[in-house]
Design an enzyme around this catalytic site. Structure first.
Site, PDB file in Angstrom:
ATOM      1  N   ASP A   6       0.851  -1.190   0.000  1.00  0.00           N
ATOM      2  CA  ASP A   6       0.000   0.000   0.000  1.00  0.00           C
ATOM      3  C   ASP A   6       0.886   1.239   0.000  1.00  0.00           C
ATOM      4  O   ASP A   6       2.007   1.214   0.515  1.00  0.00           O
ATOM      5  CB  ASP A   6      -0.893  -0.030   1.239  1.00  0.00           C
ATOM      6  N   ASP A   8      -0.425   4.876   0.758  1.00  0.00           N
ATOM      7  CA  ASP A   8      -0.803   5.858   1.782  1.00  0.00           C
ATOM      8  C   ASP A   8      -0.808   5.232   3.171  1.00  0.00           C
ATOM      9  O   ASP A   8      -1.492   4.244   3.422  1.00  0.00           O
ATOM     10  CB  ASP A   8      -2.199   6.414   1.467  1.00  0.00           C
ATOM     11  N   ASP A 135      -2.408  -0.661   5.697  1.00  0.00           N
ATOM     12  CA  ASP A 135      -2.820  -0.130   7.002  1.00  0.00           C
ATOM     13  C   ASP A 135      -4.332  -0.082   7.149  1.00  0.00           C
ATOM     14  O   ASP A 135      -4.839   0.288   8.195  1.00  0.00           O
ATOM     15  CB  ASP A 135      -2.226   1.264   7.235  1.00  0.00           C
TER      16      ASP A 135
END
Length: 191
Positions: A6, A8, A135
């Protein structure tokens, strides 16, 4: 191994930039540690509310983000070890430049990265990676392969196969994982 990473909150400090802009505009002093759930708008002043998400639509918002400490070194090492890296990121649907700005960010910080492996999607469960590092609790919950949560204050309740707090931990984890174990998790019918 094929590693889905990922952008961000894992590679780039998106929340840091977001809070910087919000705090300046609304005279607040929110920090990462204040954001303890995924719904960031629940922690801002009422007069801001969901307008907070408009920052993501600003031109060049994503191109100026700081890397998460240790990310550049870790992805460089994983690349050098021969792993296939996929940057898998969701871009705001109302931003005409977010995906391009994110790609430029990746090219700037990871000059070795094969841009054919830059994937922007809201459906990370569809990505053909053996491990997903993310996240977002929702992305981790829907991913069919092995999962690793990048620890952030907003994902304490996220369920995953592994949890790491810093990038060197992820490199160590990947070095320890047996490819046969991955094959059994990702492709149980082949077991």
């Amino acid at each position: 191994m094929r590693l889905g990473i990922d952008l961000d909150g894992v590679c780039a400090d998106t929340v840091g930039r977001w809070l910087e802009l919000y705090n300046a505009d609304y005279g607040d002093c929110l920090t990462h540690k204040d954001i303890i759930r995924w719904e960031l708008h629940e922690f801002v002043k009422p007069e801001c509310g969901t307008k907070l998400y408009n920052y993501l639509n600003q031109k060049k918002f994503f191109s100026g983000l700081d890397p998460i400490p240790g990310c550049v070194e870790a992805l460089t090492e994983l690349h050098e070890l021969g792993h296939e890296l996929f940057i898998v990121t969701a871009s705001p649907r109302k931003s005409p430049t977010a995906a391009f700005d994110k790609l430029c960010w990746v090219e700037k910080h990871f000059p070795f990265f094969d841009t054919k492996n830059f994937i922007t999607t809201h459906r990370k469960d569809m990505v053909d990676a053996e491990i997903l590092l993310d996240d977002s609790p929702a992305n981790l919950a829907s991913f069919p392969g092995m999962t690793c949560v990048f620890d952030q204050p907003w994902n304490g309740d996220a369920e995953a196969d592994y949890r790491i707090g810093q990038w060197p931990e992820f490199v160590d984890l990947i070095k320890r994982i047996d490819p046969v174990e991955i094959d059994l998790v990702v492709f149980p019918a082949r077991g």
